[in-house]
Design an enzyme around this catalytic site. Structure first.
Site, mmCIF file in Angstrom:
data_model
loop_
_atom_site.group_PDB
_atom_site.id
_atom_site.type_symbol
_atom_site.label_atom_id
_atom_site.label_comp_id
_atom_site.label_asym_id
_atom_site.label_seq_id
_atom_site.Cartn_x
_atom_site.Cartn_y
_atom_site.Cartn_z
ATOM 1 N N ARG A 49 0.851 -1.184 0.000
ATOM 2 C CA ARG A 49 0.000 0.000 0.000
ATOM 3 C C ARG A 49 0.891 1.239 0.000
ATOM 4 O O ARG A 49 2.101 1.117 0.073
ATOM 5 C CB ARG A 49 -0.960 -0.022 1.205
ATOM 6 C CG ARG A 49 -0.240 -0.496 2.459
ATOM 7 C CD ARG A 49 -0.561 0.207 3.695
ATOM 8 N NE ARG A 49 -0.446 1.632 3.605
ATOM 9 C CZ ARG A 49 0.679 2.327 3.796
ATOM 10 N NH1 ARG A 49 1.845 1.720 4.057
ATOM 11 N NH2 ARG A 49 0.682 3.642 3.731
ATOM 12 N N ALA A 51 0.836 5.204 -2.078
ATOM 13 C CA ALA A 51 0.716 5.535 -3.506
ATOM 14 C C ALA A 51 1.957 5.146 -4.342
ATOM 15 O O ALA A 51 1.819 4.447 -5.354
ATOM 16 C CB ALA A 51 0.395 7.016 -3.648
ATOM 17 N N ARG A 83 -6.982 -0.576 -7.237
ATOM 18 C CA ARG A 83 -7.344 0.517 -6.310
ATOM 19 C C ARG A 83 -7.471 1.805 -7.139
ATOM 20 O O ARG A 83 -6.588 2.093 -7.950
ATOM 21 C CB ARG A 83 -6.299 0.695 -5.187
ATOM 22 C CG ARG A 83 -6.299 -0.468 -4.193
ATOM 23 C CD ARG A 83 -5.441 -0.155 -2.972
ATOM 24 N NE ARG A 83 -6.133 0.718 -2.028
ATOM 25 C CZ ARG A 83 -5.531 1.276 -0.972
ATOM 26 N NH1 ARG A 83 -4.244 1.080 -0.752
ATOM 27 N NH2 ARG A 83 -6.218 2.044 -0.144
ATOM 28 N N GLN A 179 -2.632 2.489 9.827
ATOM 29 C CA GLN A 179 -1.291 2.612 9.222
ATOM 30 C C GLN A 179 -0.351 3.418 10.116
ATOM 31 O O GLN A 179 0.860 3.177 10.137
ATOM 32 C CB GLN A 179 -1.392 3.310 7.847
ATOM 33 C CG GLN A 179 -2.047 2.491 6.759
ATOM 34 C CD GLN A 179 -3.520 2.772 6.653
ATOM 35 O OE1 GLN A 179 -4.180 3.136 7.617
ATOM 36 N NE2 GLN A 179 -4.069 2.599 5.468
ATOM 37 N N ASP A 220 -2.254 10.947 -2.272
ATOM 38 C CA ASP A 220 -2.525 9.864 -3.224
ATOM 39 C C ASP A 220 -2.804 10.390 -4.628
ATOM 40 O O ASP A 220 -2.515 9.722 -5.622
ATOM 41 C CB ASP A 220 -3.686 8.994 -2.737
ATOM 42 C CG ASP A 220 -3.200 8.088 -1.631
ATOM 43 O OD1 ASP A 220 -3.158 8.525 -0.474
ATOM 44 O OD2 ASP A 220 -2.799 6.944 -1.943
ATOM 45 N N ASN A 230 -5.986 12.177 0.177
ATOM 46 C CA ASN A 230 -5.064 11.408 1.016
ATOM 47 C C ASN A 230 -5.937 10.607 1.987
ATOM 48 O O ASN A 230 -7.173 10.698 1.982
ATOM 49 C CB ASN A 230 -4.085 12.328 1.746
ATOM 50 C CG ASN A 230 -2.986 11.538 2.449
ATOM 51 O OD1 ASN A 230 -2.378 10.646 1.864
ATOM 52 N ND2 ASN A 230 -2.749 11.821 3.710
ATOM 53 N N LYS A 231 -5.289 9.833 2.812
ATOM 54 C CA LYS A 231 -5.977 8.937 3.749
ATOM 55 C C LYS A 231 -7.122 9.626 4.477
ATOM 56 O O LYS A 231 -6.979 10.770 4.909
ATOM 57 C CB LYS A 231 -4.931 8.402 4.740
ATOM 58 C CG LYS A 231 -5.423 7.441 5.785
ATOM 59 C CD LYS A 231 -6.228 6.298 5.220
ATOM 60 C CE LYS A 231 -5.534 5.528 4.113
ATOM 61 N NZ LYS A 231 -6.462 4.692 3.310
HETATM 62 O O1 MRU Z 1 -4.664 3.143 1.922
HETATM 63 P P1 MRU Z 1 -3.187 3.401 1.913
HETATM 64 O O2 MRU Z 1 -2.491 2.869 3.107
HETATM 65 O O3 MRU Z 1 -2.563 2.968 0.608
HETATM 66 O O4 MRU Z 1 -3.079 4.984 1.971
HETATM 67 C C1 MRU Z 1 -1.807 5.596 2.003
HETATM 68 C C2 MRU Z 1 -1.858 7.067 2.102
HETATM 69 O O5 MRU Z 1 -2.912 7.670 2.184
HETATM 70 C C3 MRU Z 1 -0.541 7.790 2.033
HETATM 71 O O6 MRU Z 1 -0.600 8.990 2.762
HETATM 72 C C4 MRU Z 1 -0.218 8.116 0.562
HETATM 73 O O7 MRU Z 1 -0.351 6.980 -0.232
HETATM 74 C C5 MRU Z 1 1.126 8.689 0.392
HETATM 75 S S1 MRU Z 1 2.418 7.484 0.640
HETATM 76 C C6 MRU Z 1 3.865 8.320 0.389
#
Ligand code: MRU
Length: 330
Positions: A49, A51, A83, A179, A220, A230-231
């Protein structure tokens, strides 16, 4: 910095190995991936996981499709459907498209994408460190395990700590997938950066007490006006930071910018299973079958963004012009 990476490419066995991020930090289990179909499943199920890491995995997915003799157009479709939100995945597939049918070229492209992740993140880390001081709050996980390089927001945080600019990090646990609690804690511990874990609903409290000097998060997908996905929970943090007058910075490689999108309104938001909200690591926390929602990302409007940290520098409003210049559109 001691870094744990999300993947290894075994050139002898022509296998991609992924560390199962669902089991971290308590178990370190490596899973072999032999085809694009398996790579797509691993992305969907969050074995891998983040991005940039999703992008690199999709690029290797196309390499594996050649080796496994899969239909290459079908393989691309499967990977593209894994995704929807992080644009890095689609950029990686676009870069692999001209190499369909040429295994060597496809492998060289996947390696190049991975190498670029490392190079850009060194620059992001240096640029991001310059805006950090005191105590920083971060959300989700943006470190080496999410990228295969040095990390984006976490790269900058580790570099700022190395330079003596910051003394402490607040880590949001990042419900529902945790995470922050599982991965960012683990990475900052390895990096020797003093940090404290809080649950997401505590961020406002520590901001009000004056214990957060800035917020830095990952991205993302960013639209051309600086809106970004983003998350889930990032938007709430941005609103809280604005209310308390705390600078708020997304950090990203320019490969996370989507030149097709004028604003964040059109960023596709992944909806994951409700069960990930009603259970924690398989243990139920709500009555069986109770309705729940799980948007995995939210969109933060650019008006809440102080500056955008990229490998080409930190951009300040108006973002549109700066981003267009940075990606070579003007
Ligand atoms: O669902 P995830 O764990 O893939 O989400 C990750 C995020 O939201 C990160 O902040 C984003 O991918 C940036 S990683 C450098």
């Amino acid at each position: 910095m001691e870094r744990a990476l999300p993947y290894r490419w075994d050139d002898n066995k022509k296998t991609l190995w992924l560390i199962d991020q669902r089991k971290l930090p308590h178990e370190e289990e490596w899973i072999p991936v032999h085809s694009a179909a398996e790579a797509a499943e691993a992305i969907k199920k969050m074995v891998v996981r983040g991005a940039p890491a999703i992008g690199v995995t999709a690029a290797f997915g196309m390499v594996l499709a050649h080796l496994a003799g899969e239909d290459l157009d079908e393989a691309e479709k499967k990977l593209a459907a894994s995704r929807p939100t992080a644009v890095n995945l689609f950029h990686a597939l676009e870069r692999q498209r001209p190499h369909k049918g040429d295994l060597e070229a496809s492998l060289a492209e996947a390696m190049a994408i991975w190498r670029e992740v490392e190079e850009t993140e060194l620059a992001i880390s240096r640029n991001g460190a310059r805006v950090l001081k005191g105590q920083v709050l971060t959300h989700c996980n943006t470190g080496p395990i999410a990228t295969g390089g040095y990390g984006t927001a976490i790269g900058a945080i580790v570099e700022a700590h190395r330079q003596g600019r910051i003394e402490h990090v607040w880590i949001d646990e990042t419900r529902p997938y945790l995470q922050g609690a599982r991965l960012t804690t683990w990475e900052l511990q390895k990096a020797g950066v003093p940090a404290t874990l809080i649950s997401d609903n505590m961020a406002g409290h520590f901001m009000k007490l004056g214990e957060v000097d800035q917020v830095m998060v990952g991205v993302d997908r960013m639209a051309m006006n600086g809106d970004f996905a983003n998350k889930i929970g990032t938007y709430s943090l941005a609103v809280l930071a604005a209310h308390h007058g705390i600078p708020f910075y997304p950090a990203l490689p320019l490969s996370s910018v989507d030149p097709e999108l004028e604003s964040g309104d059109d960023i596709p938001i992944e909806e994951r299973s409700a069960e990930e909200v009603t259970t924690i690591r398989g243990v139920p926390i709500a009555p069986a079958g109770f309705p729940a929602r799980h948007p995995a990302f939210d969109v933060t409007p650019h008006r809440f963004v102080t500056g955008i940290v990229t490998e080409k520098g930190v951009f300040y409003p108006p973002f549109d012009e700066a981003l267009r210049r940075a990606i070579g559109e003007v």
